[in-house]
Design an enzyme around this catalytic site. Structure first.
Site, mmCIF file in Angstrom:
data_model
loop_
_atom_site.group_PDB
_atom_site.id
_atom_site.type_symbol
_atom_site.label_atom_id
_atom_site.label_comp_id
_atom_site.label_asym_id
_atom_site.label_seq_id
_atom_site.Cartn_x
_atom_site.Cartn_y
_atom_site.Cartn_z
ATOM 1 C CB SER A 26 -0.057 -31.479 1.017
ATOM 2 O OG SER A 26 0.638 -30.522 0.263
ATOM 3 N N GLY A 71 -4.470 -29.614 12.543
ATOM 4 C CA GLY A 71 -5.134 -28.325 12.634
ATOM 5 C C GLY A 71 -5.958 -28.147 13.892
ATOM 6 C CB THR A 113 2.249 -27.869 8.114
ATOM 7 O OG1 THR A 113 3.523 -28.124 8.722
ATOM 8 C CG2 THR A 113 2.437 -26.868 6.980
ATOM 9 N N GLY A 114 0.363 -29.421 10.004
ATOM 10 C CA GLY A 114 0.160 -30.470 11.005
ATOM 11 C C GLY A 114 -1.274 -30.489 11.487
ATOM 12 C CB THR A 142 -0.754 -27.649 5.325
ATOM 13 O OG1 THR A 142 -1.857 -28.318 5.904
ATOM 14 C CG2 THR A 142 -1.003 -26.157 5.368
ATOM 15 N NE ARG A 163 -9.965 -31.152 9.943
ATOM 16 C CZ ARG A 163 -8.738 -30.736 9.656
ATOM 17 N NH1 ARG A 163 -8.454 -30.261 8.459
ATOM 18 N NH2 ARG A 163 -7.795 -30.794 10.555
ATOM 19 C CB VAL A 164 -13.055 -25.765 8.501
ATOM 20 C CG1 VAL A 164 -12.068 -24.618 8.335
ATOM 21 C CG2 VAL A 164 -14.117 -25.708 7.408
ATOM 22 N N GLY A 165 -9.983 -27.070 9.030
ATOM 23 C CA GLY A 165 -8.842 -27.075 9.945
ATOM 24 C C GLY A 165 -8.392 -25.676 10.290
ATOM 25 C CG ASP A 166 -4.242 -25.344 11.181
ATOM 26 O OD1 ASP A 166 -4.608 -26.206 10.353
ATOM 27 O OD2 ASP A 166 -3.054 -25.110 11.430
ATOM 28 C CB THR A 213 -4.406 -27.175 3.765
ATOM 29 O OG1 THR A 213 -4.207 -28.534 4.141
ATOM 30 C CG2 THR A 213 -5.737 -26.718 4.315
HETATM 31 N N1 GLY Z 1 -3.083 -28.069 9.114
HETATM 32 C C1 GLY Z 1 -3.990 -28.438 8.124
HETATM 33 C C2 GLY Z 1 -5.252 -28.965 8.617
HETATM 34 O O1 GLY Z 1 -5.312 -29.490 9.723
HETATM 35 O O2 GLY Z 1 -6.241 -28.888 7.909
#
Ligand code: GLY
Length: 352
Positions: free
Chosen positions: A87, A258, A255-256, A204, A232-235, A222
Protein backbone atom coordinates in the site's frame (compact mmCIF):
# COMPACT_ATOMS: atom_id res chain seq x y z
CA UNK A 1 12.11 42.38 -3.11
CA UNK A 2 13.91 39.02 -3.36
CA UNK A 3 16.67 40.30 -1.05
CA UNK A 4 14.08 41.50 1.46
CA UNK A 5 12.38 38.19 1.38
CA UNK A 6 15.65 36.28 1.87
CA UNK A 7 16.71 38.61 4.68
CA UNK A 8 13.37 38.05 6.37
CA UNK A 9 13.89 34.34 6.07
CA UNK A 10 17.37 34.56 7.60
CA UNK A 11 16.09 36.67 10.47
CA UNK A 12 13.37 34.14 11.17
CA UNK A 13 15.89 31.32 10.88
CA UNK A 14 18.23 32.88 13.42
CA UNK A 15 15.38 33.13 15.90
CA UNK A 16 14.58 29.50 15.22
CA UNK A 17 18.15 28.35 15.74
CA UNK A 18 18.57 30.51 18.80
CA UNK A 19 15.45 29.10 20.41
CA UNK A 20 16.33 25.49 19.68
CA UNK A 21 12.99 25.07 17.85
CA UNK A 22 12.79 23.19 14.58
CA UNK A 23 9.98 25.25 13.09
CA UNK A 24 9.52 28.94 12.49
CA UNK A 25 8.17 30.84 15.49
CA UNK A 26 5.81 33.09 13.53
CA UNK A 27 3.12 30.44 13.64
CA UNK A 28 -0.11 29.64 15.39
CA UNK A 29 1.82 27.97 18.25
CA UNK A 30 2.20 31.41 19.79
CA UNK A 31 -1.52 32.05 19.73
CA UNK A 32 -2.93 28.56 20.31
CA UNK A 33 -6.49 29.31 21.40
CA UNK A 34 -7.18 26.15 23.38
CA UNK A 35 -5.79 26.03 26.94
CA UNK A 36 -5.69 22.63 28.59
CA UNK A 37 -6.17 22.51 32.33
CA UNK A 38 -4.51 19.10 32.81
CA UNK A 39 -2.04 16.94 30.87
CA UNK A 40 -3.44 14.77 28.12
CA UNK A 41 -2.91 11.00 28.02
CA UNK A 42 -0.92 10.63 24.75
CA UNK A 43 -2.45 8.43 22.08
CA UNK A 44 -1.69 7.44 18.50
CA UNK A 45 -4.18 6.12 15.92
CA UNK A 46 -3.52 4.69 12.48
CA UNK A 47 -5.14 2.68 9.73
CA UNK A 48 -5.05 -1.07 10.44
CA UNK A 49 -1.74 -1.55 8.60
CA UNK A 50 -0.16 0.60 11.31
CA UNK A 51 -0.74 -2.12 13.86
CA UNK A 52 2.52 -3.95 13.25
CA UNK A 53 4.98 -1.55 14.84
CA UNK A 54 3.92 1.85 13.54
CA UNK A 55 1.64 3.01 16.35
CA UNK A 56 3.91 1.55 19.05
CA UNK A 57 6.97 3.32 17.69
CA UNK A 58 5.13 6.63 17.30
CA UNK A 59 3.71 6.39 20.82
CA UNK A 60 7.10 5.56 22.36
CA UNK A 61 8.70 8.53 20.63
CA UNK A 62 5.91 10.89 21.71
CA UNK A 63 6.27 9.78 25.32
CA UNK A 64 10.05 10.23 25.01
CA UNK A 65 9.44 13.87 24.09
CA UNK A 66 9.69 13.88 20.31
CA UNK A 67 7.43 16.25 18.36
CA UNK A 68 4.27 14.39 17.37
CA UNK A 69 4.80 14.98 13.65
CA UNK A 70 8.30 13.47 13.85
CA UNK A 71 7.05 10.51 15.87
CA UNK A 72 4.23 9.61 13.47
CA UNK A 73 6.54 9.92 10.46
CA UNK A 74 8.99 7.63 12.26
CA UNK A 75 6.10 5.18 12.76
CA UNK A 76 4.92 5.09 9.14
CA UNK A 77 8.51 4.76 7.94
CA UNK A 78 8.35 1.16 9.21
CA UNK A 79 5.47 0.47 6.81
CA UNK A 80 7.03 2.40 3.91
CA UNK A 81 10.18 0.28 4.37
CA UNK A 82 8.25 -3.01 4.39
CA UNK A 83 8.38 -4.67 0.94
CA UNK A 84 5.46 -6.93 1.89
CA UNK A 85 3.05 -4.03 2.41
CA UNK A 86 1.74 -3.20 -1.06
CA UNK A 87 0.00 0.00 0.00
CA UNK A 88 2.95 2.37 0.46
CA UNK A 89 6.64 2.96 -0.17
CA UNK A 90 8.86 0.01 -1.13
CA UNK A 91 6.63 -2.72 -2.59
CA UNK A 92 3.75 -0.29 -3.25
CA UNK A 93 1.59 -1.18 -6.24
CA UNK A 94 2.50 0.75 -9.39
CA UNK A 95 0.57 2.88 -11.87
CA UNK A 96 -0.74 1.39 -15.12
CA UNK A 97 2.74 1.65 -16.65
CA UNK A 98 4.35 -0.38 -13.88
CA UNK A 99 5.96 2.66 -12.20
CA UNK A 100 5.51 3.18 -8.46
CA UNK A 101 4.33 6.76 -7.81
CA UNK A 102 3.99 7.82 -4.19
CA UNK A 103 2.11 10.62 -2.39
CA UNK A 104 2.43 11.81 1.23
CA UNK A 105 1.58 14.72 3.49
CA UNK A 106 2.44 15.77 7.03
CA UNK A 107 0.94 18.41 9.29
CA UNK A 108 2.47 19.83 12.47
CA UNK A 109 -0.13 21.12 14.92
CA UNK A 110 2.01 23.55 16.98
CA UNK A 111 3.34 25.41 13.94
CA UNK A 112 0.24 25.02 11.74
CA UNK A 113 2.57 24.02 8.88
CA UNK A 114 2.12 21.31 6.27
CA UNK A 115 4.43 19.61 3.79
CA UNK A 116 3.55 17.24 0.98
CA UNK A 117 4.80 15.47 -2.13
CA UNK A 118 2.84 13.87 -4.96
CA UNK A 119 3.76 11.54 -7.81
CA UNK A 120 7.28 11.13 -6.46
CA UNK A 121 9.18 8.14 -7.85
CA UNK A 122 12.06 5.91 -6.68
CA UNK A 123 12.11 7.34 -3.11
CA UNK A 124 10.78 4.86 -0.56
CA UNK A 125 9.95 7.34 2.21
CA UNK A 126 7.75 10.09 0.76
CA UNK A 127 6.59 10.93 4.30
CA UNK A 128 10.14 11.98 5.17
CA UNK A 129 10.38 14.06 2.01
CA UNK A 130 7.05 15.70 2.93
CA UNK A 131 8.52 16.52 6.35
CA UNK A 132 11.54 18.07 4.64
CA UNK A 133 9.18 20.18 2.48
CA UNK A 134 7.54 21.39 5.71
CA UNK A 135 10.86 22.16 7.39
CA UNK A 136 13.09 23.36 4.60
CA UNK A 137 10.87 25.15 2.10
CA UNK A 138 8.38 27.99 2.11
CA UNK A 139 5.95 25.75 0.18
CA UNK A 140 3.43 23.05 1.04
CA UNK A 141 3.29 20.72 -1.98
CA UNK A 142 5.94 19.58 -4.48
CA UNK A 143 5.01 17.21 -7.31
CA UNK A 144 6.63 14.91 -9.85
CA UNK A 145 10.08 15.80 -11.12
CA UNK A 146 10.27 18.80 -8.77
CA UNK A 147 9.59 16.62 -5.75
CA UNK A 148 12.25 14.17 -6.91
CA UNK A 149 14.80 16.94 -7.46
CA UNK A 150 14.09 18.31 -3.97
CA UNK A 151 14.46 14.82 -2.44
CA UNK A 152 17.75 14.31 -4.29
CA UNK A 153 19.03 17.67 -3.07
CA UNK A 154 18.32 16.54 0.50
CA UNK A 155 20.16 13.25 0.02
CA UNK A 156 17.25 10.83 -0.15
CA UNK A 157 18.57 7.75 -1.98
CA UNK A 158 16.84 6.62 -5.17
CA UNK A 159 16.03 2.97 -5.72
CA UNK A 160 13.68 0.65 -7.66
CA UNK A 161 10.47 0.41 -5.61
CA UNK A 162 8.70 -2.23 -7.70
CA UNK A 163 9.39 -5.47 -5.83
CA UNK A 164 9.20 -8.83 -7.67
CA UNK A 165 5.87 -9.63 -5.98
CA UNK A 166 4.35 -6.24 -6.83
CA UNK A 167 5.57 -6.69 -10.41
CA UNK A 168 3.80 -10.07 -10.64
CA UNK A 169 0.56 -8.54 -9.35
CA UNK A 170 0.84 -5.71 -11.90
CA UNK A 171 1.63 -8.17 -14.74
CA UNK A 172 -1.48 -10.20 -13.87
CA UNK A 173 -3.55 -7.01 -14.01
CA UNK A 174 -1.92 -5.81 -17.23
CA UNK A 175 -2.31 -9.12 -19.06
CA UNK A 176 -5.93 -9.81 -18.05
CA UNK A 177 -7.48 -6.36 -18.52
CA UNK A 178 -8.32 -6.84 -22.20
CA UNK A 179 -8.98 -9.67 -24.66
CA UNK A 180 -7.96 -7.53 -27.60
CA UNK A 181 -4.52 -6.20 -26.69
CA UNK A 182 -1.21 -8.00 -27.17
CA UNK A 183 -0.46 -8.83 -23.54
CA UNK A 184 -0.94 -12.52 -22.84
CA UNK A 185 -1.37 -13.82 -19.27
CA UNK A 186 1.50 -16.03 -18.12
CA UNK A 187 -0.72 -18.36 -16.14
CA UNK A 188 -4.12 -18.22 -17.82
CA UNK A 189 -6.93 -15.73 -17.44
CA UNK A 190 -7.99 -16.85 -14.01
CA UNK A 191 -6.39 -14.40 -11.65
CA UNK A 192 -5.61 -16.02 -8.27
CA UNK A 193 -7.60 -14.57 -5.38
CA UNK A 194 -4.41 -13.52 -3.58
CA UNK A 195 -3.58 -11.35 -6.60
CA UNK A 196 -7.15 -10.23 -7.42
CA UNK A 197 -7.53 -8.73 -3.94
CA UNK A 198 -5.18 -5.93 -5.04
CA UNK A 199 -7.09 -4.92 -8.19
CA UNK A 200 -8.54 -1.43 -7.82
CA UNK A 201 -7.47 -0.93 -4.22
CA UNK A 202 -6.25 2.28 -2.66
CA UNK A 203 -3.59 1.30 -0.16
CA UNK A 204 -2.54 3.94 2.34
CA UNK A 205 -1.39 4.46 5.90
CA UNK A 206 -2.55 7.38 8.01
CA UNK A 207 -1.18 8.00 11.51
CA UNK A 208 -2.15 10.84 13.88
CA UNK A 209 -1.23 11.50 17.50
CA UNK A 210 -1.46 13.81 20.47
CA UNK A 211 1.10 14.33 23.23
CA UNK A 212 0.78 15.22 26.92
CA UNK A 213 0.71 18.94 26.08
CA UNK A 214 -2.23 18.42 23.73
CA UNK A 215 -0.04 19.09 20.70
CA UNK A 216 -1.08 17.23 17.57
CA UNK A 217 0.48 15.95 14.37
CA UNK A 218 -0.28 13.62 11.51
CA UNK A 219 0.95 11.93 8.36
CA UNK A 220 -0.65 10.12 5.43
CA UNK A 221 1.44 8.19 2.92
CA UNK A 222 0.41 6.01 -0.02
CA UNK A 223 1.16 4.40 -3.34
CA UNK A 224 -2.35 5.48 -4.27
CA UNK A 225 -4.85 3.65 -6.39
CA UNK A 226 -3.34 0.45 -7.78
CA UNK A 227 -2.71 0.69 -11.55
CA UNK A 228 -3.86 4.32 -11.69
CA UNK A 229 -3.30 6.58 -14.68
CA UNK A 230 0.25 7.94 -14.51
CA UNK A 231 0.14 11.27 -12.68
CA UNK A 232 -3.10 10.51 -10.80
CA UNK A 233 -2.95 12.13 -7.36
CA UNK A 234 -5.34 11.08 -4.62
CA UNK A 235 -6.29 12.63 -1.31
CA UNK A 236 -3.25 11.61 0.74
CA UNK A 237 -0.94 14.53 -0.14
CA UNK A 238 -3.68 17.15 -0.01
CA UNK A 239 -4.05 18.91 3.36
CA UNK A 240 -7.75 18.96 4.21
CA UNK A 241 -8.47 15.81 2.19
CA UNK A 242 -6.22 12.91 3.27
CA UNK A 243 -4.98 14.66 6.41
CA UNK A 244 -5.88 17.66 8.50
CA UNK A 245 -4.52 18.91 11.81
CA UNK A 246 -5.67 21.92 13.80
CA UNK A 247 -3.77 22.18 17.05
CA UNK A 248 -6.73 23.82 18.75
CA UNK A 249 -9.06 20.94 17.92
CA UNK A 250 -7.70 17.62 16.65
CA UNK A 251 -6.12 15.61 13.86
CA UNK A 252 -7.75 13.36 11.28
CA UNK A 253 -6.74 11.32 8.27
CA UNK A 254 -8.18 8.83 5.86
CA UNK A 255 -7.73 5.77 3.69
CA UNK A 256 -9.89 4.52 0.85
CA UNK A 257 -11.19 6.12 -2.34
CA UNK A 258 -9.24 9.36 -2.54
CA UNK A 259 -11.47 10.91 -5.18
CA UNK A 260 -14.44 10.86 -2.77
CA UNK A 261 -12.34 12.36 -0.04
CA UNK A 262 -10.96 15.08 -2.31
CA UNK A 263 -14.38 16.38 -3.33
CA UNK A 264 -15.63 16.46 0.27
CA UNK A 265 -12.41 17.75 1.93
CA UNK A 266 -12.96 14.78 4.22
CA UNK A 267 -10.30 15.12 6.92
CA UNK A 268 -11.02 18.83 7.26
CA UNK A 269 -14.68 17.90 7.63
CA UNK A 270 -13.82 15.51 10.49
CA UNK A 271 -11.87 18.22 12.31
CA UNK A 272 -14.67 20.73 11.81
CA UNK A 273 -17.17 18.28 13.30
CA UNK A 274 -14.81 17.85 16.29
CA UNK A 275 -14.59 21.64 16.58
CA UNK A 276 -18.38 21.68 16.75
CA UNK A 277 -18.19 19.34 19.74
CA UNK A 278 -18.43 15.85 18.33
CA UNK A 279 -16.41 12.95 19.74
CA UNK A 280 -13.74 11.87 17.18
CA UNK A 281 -15.67 8.66 16.40
CA UNK A 282 -18.87 10.58 15.72
CA UNK A 283 -16.99 13.21 13.71
CA UNK A 284 -15.54 10.43 11.51
CA UNK A 285 -19.01 8.95 11.08
CA UNK A 286 -20.47 12.34 10.14
CA UNK A 287 -17.78 12.76 7.45
CA UNK A 288 -18.72 9.31 6.09
CA UNK A 289 -22.35 10.43 5.95
CA UNK A 290 -21.26 13.55 4.04
CA UNK A 291 -19.62 11.30 1.41
CA UNK A 292 -22.69 9.09 1.14
CA UNK A 293 -24.94 12.14 0.70
CA UNK A 294 -22.72 13.77 -1.90
CA UNK A 295 -22.05 10.69 -4.05
CA UNK A 296 -24.60 11.00 -6.84
CA UNK A 297 -22.91 9.81 -10.06
CA UNK A 298 -24.66 6.54 -11.00
CA UNK A 299 -21.36 4.82 -11.85
CA UNK A 300 -20.29 5.27 -8.21
CA UNK A 301 -23.47 3.85 -6.70
CA UNK A 302 -24.59 0.32 -5.93
CA UNK A 303 -28.10 -0.85 -6.79
CA UNK A 304 -29.25 0.20 -3.30
CA UNK A 305 -28.03 3.76 -3.90
CA UNK A 306 -25.07 3.52 -1.54
CA UNK A 307 -21.47 4.25 -2.60
CA UNK A 308 -19.75 1.31 -4.29
CA UNK A 309 -16.47 2.12 -2.55
CA UNK A 310 -15.19 2.54 0.98
CA UNK A 311 -13.52 5.39 2.85
CA UNK A 312 -12.26 5.22 6.44
CA UNK A 313 -11.38 8.03 8.83
CA UNK A 314 -9.20 8.01 11.96
CA UNK A 315 -9.09 10.90 14.43
CA UNK A 316 -7.74 12.11 17.77
CA UNK A 317 -8.75 15.28 19.53
CA UNK A 318 -6.80 17.70 21.70
CA UNK A 319 -8.13 16.03 24.85
CA UNK A 320 -6.78 12.62 23.83
CA UNK A 321 -10.09 11.11 22.75
CA UNK A 322 -9.91 9.03 19.58
CA UNK A 323 -12.03 7.02 17.17
CA UNK A 324 -12.51 5.80 13.64
CA UNK A 325 -15.34 5.16 11.21
CA UNK A 326 -15.88 3.91 7.68
CA UNK A 327 -18.64 3.96 5.10
CA UNK A 328 -18.93 0.16 5.52
CA UNK A 329 -18.49 -1.73 8.76
CA UNK A 330 -16.15 -4.64 9.41
CA UNK A 331 -12.88 -2.72 9.38
CA UNK A 332 -10.39 -2.04 12.15
CA UNK A 333 -7.88 0.63 13.05
CA UNK A 334 -4.70 0.62 15.12
CA UNK A 335 -4.34 2.41 18.45
CA UNK A 336 -1.53 2.80 20.95
CA UNK A 337 -1.69 4.49 24.34
CA UNK A 338 -0.38 3.63 27.79
CA UNK A 339 -2.28 0.32 27.52
CA UNK A 340 -0.18 -0.69 24.51
CA UNK A 341 -0.82 -1.29 20.81
CA UNK A 342 -4.07 -2.92 19.71
CA UNK A 343 -6.71 -2.94 17.01
CA UNK A 344 -10.20 -1.58 17.55
CA UNK A 345 -13.30 -1.71 15.35
CA UNK A 346 -14.20 1.09 12.98
CA UNK A 347 -17.82 2.17 13.30
CA UNK A 348 -19.61 1.61 10.00
CA UNK A 349 -22.18 3.97 8.49
CA UNK A 350 -23.63 1.00 6.58
CA UNK A 351 -23.55 -2.75 7.10
CA UNK A 352 -21.22 -4.36 4.60
N1 GLY B 1 -6.56 7.24 -0.31
C1 GLY B 1 -5.47 7.00 -1.15
C2 GLY B 1 -5.69 7.37 -2.54
O1 GLY B 1 -6.82 7.41 -3.00
O2 GLY B 1 -4.72 7.63 -3.24
Amino acid sequence: MARMRRRGFLLRSSVVLGSGCLVAPNTRAAVAPAVLRKPVAPVVVASANGHAGCVARAFEEIVAGKAVVDAVVSGVTLVEDDPNDHSVGLGGLPNEDGEVELDASVMDGPSGLAGAVASIRRIKNPSRVALAVLRYTDHVLLVGAGANAFAKAHGFPEQELLTPEAREIWLHWRATMSDTDDWLPKTGKDVPENVKQYFGITGTINCCGVDAKGDLGGVTTTSGLAFKLAGRVGDSPIPGAGLFVDNAVGAAGSTGRGEANLVTAGSHTVVEFMRAGKHPKDACLAACRRIAESTRAPRLLRADGRPDFNVSYYAVDKRGRYGGAALYDGGEFAVCDAKGPRKESLVGLFAR
